[in-house]
Design a protein around this motif. Structure first.
Motif: not given
Lengths: 215, 215
Positions: A2-12, A35-39, A103-105, A133-141
């Motif tokens: 699996s992969a994790l992308i950490v983008a520049g928006g709000t990160v908990s 954000a990765l440096e913080r943890i 990816g949100t903010g 922290t509030h949403n999990r979003i995916r796209i399905i077909n």
């Protein structure tokens, strides 16, 4: 893998720590590196034009490279976003699920842009999730089953992605649907809930944005 | 005669005070009433099912009604949202622009649902704006001119609304477009900027979500 992308928006930090535990490949997109440096966690790949990164972060890039982190610098004037470039790298360097954090903010143009790129997983048969922290979003077909015990939150909302979603059937939901056509943006599918232990989302044609949410 | 809808999401007191000054008709949608109470401003209409309001707020409703405020109670199990009901009331009780505050926040399903209902102004020839401290969002189906001095922020993003937007031409922008077709969700139109004093957005068919944003 699996992969994790950490983008520049709000990160908990809490969510980041938890997701980083499971990820085989961690990709920092631009300010997501901070954000990765913080943890205190090293990414495997850093990608971005770094037009919004601090001078300190820039200075760190060479140091990261010297320690085996792959650093991909993009030109600032480009059509696709840093997160989009990170997603391409994630497709190439992993085979399993991909989670995007940060990816949100507050900038809703970025949020809509990041929801849009989730669709790039469809043609590759890859699951891509945009999480905060509030949403999990995916796209399905294609059809999916949701298990109540694994839900991100009690609310499940559906929006057509792109042209339209045809033949949408919901089973096990408070507000069921039967062979519905969802066109354009609509508030028809907002804030549904599961009433059974599992919920079935069936779709015949097109694609759906599925948002699991908690308050 | 303009209208202001205050919905139950995140509301900045400062922005609310400023928008309430200009509004001829103020409509509180459900918990949006609490935001108006914070700035000690009476709405003209209160609408909602109040399934998420505090007991104290419920107790106030009769008091509001006795002071001439129109109170519209919706049944909790309904297809449309409180904000959507407020928008219908705004169409009926005003003739000018409509601004929705509190329609954004951490629940992205609500945000997408509220962006979707902006489109209801198109067939009525009414301008409806969804605003927070970072974003001003509208939907257009005809040509508009943006003036740099009136922009909400430096960034302007465009997304097709519904099926597709055809014949999209951008003049005066950093990244111009000429007779482009925008389909489905796409990140093509994210984070554009004006380079001239005015910017023209032309569209031949379909509709566009236009987001003006600031960091």
């Amino acid at each position: 893998m699996s992969a994790l992308i950490v983008a520049g928006g709000t990160v908990s930090d809490e969510l980041l720590v938890q997701e980083a535990k499971h990820a085989d490949c961690i990709i920092a997109a631009d300010r997501g590196l901070e954000a990765l440096e913080r943890i205190e966690r090293y990414p495997h790949i850093i990608v971005g034009d770094f037009d919004s990164a601090s001078g300190e972060t820039i200075a760190h890039l060479e140091q990261y490279a010297s320690q085996g982190v792959r650093v991909v610098r993009l030109i600032p004037e480009k059509d696709d976003t840093d997160t989009e470039a990170a997603l391409q790298l994630a497709f190439a360097h992993s085979t399993g699920d991909i989670v995007i954090l940060g990816g949100t903010g507050s900038r809703l143009d970025h949020v809509l842009g990041n929801i849009s790129i989730l669709g790039q997983g469809l043609e590759r048969g890859r699951r891509v999730f945009l999480e905060d922290t509030h949403n999990r979003i995916r796209i399905i077909n294609s059809n999916i089953t949701l298990h109540r015990k694994n839900l991100y939150g009690p609310y499940i909302s559906l929006f057509p992605y792109g042209d339209r979603a045809v033949g949408v059937t919901l089973q096990g939901f408070k507000y069921p649907l039967e062979q519905a056509t969802m066109e354009g943006f609509t508030s028809l599918g907002v804030s549904n809930e599961l009433v059974d232990e599992t919920g079935e989302i069936h779709i015949k044609q097109g694609a759906l944005i599925v948002i699991e949410a908690r308050d």
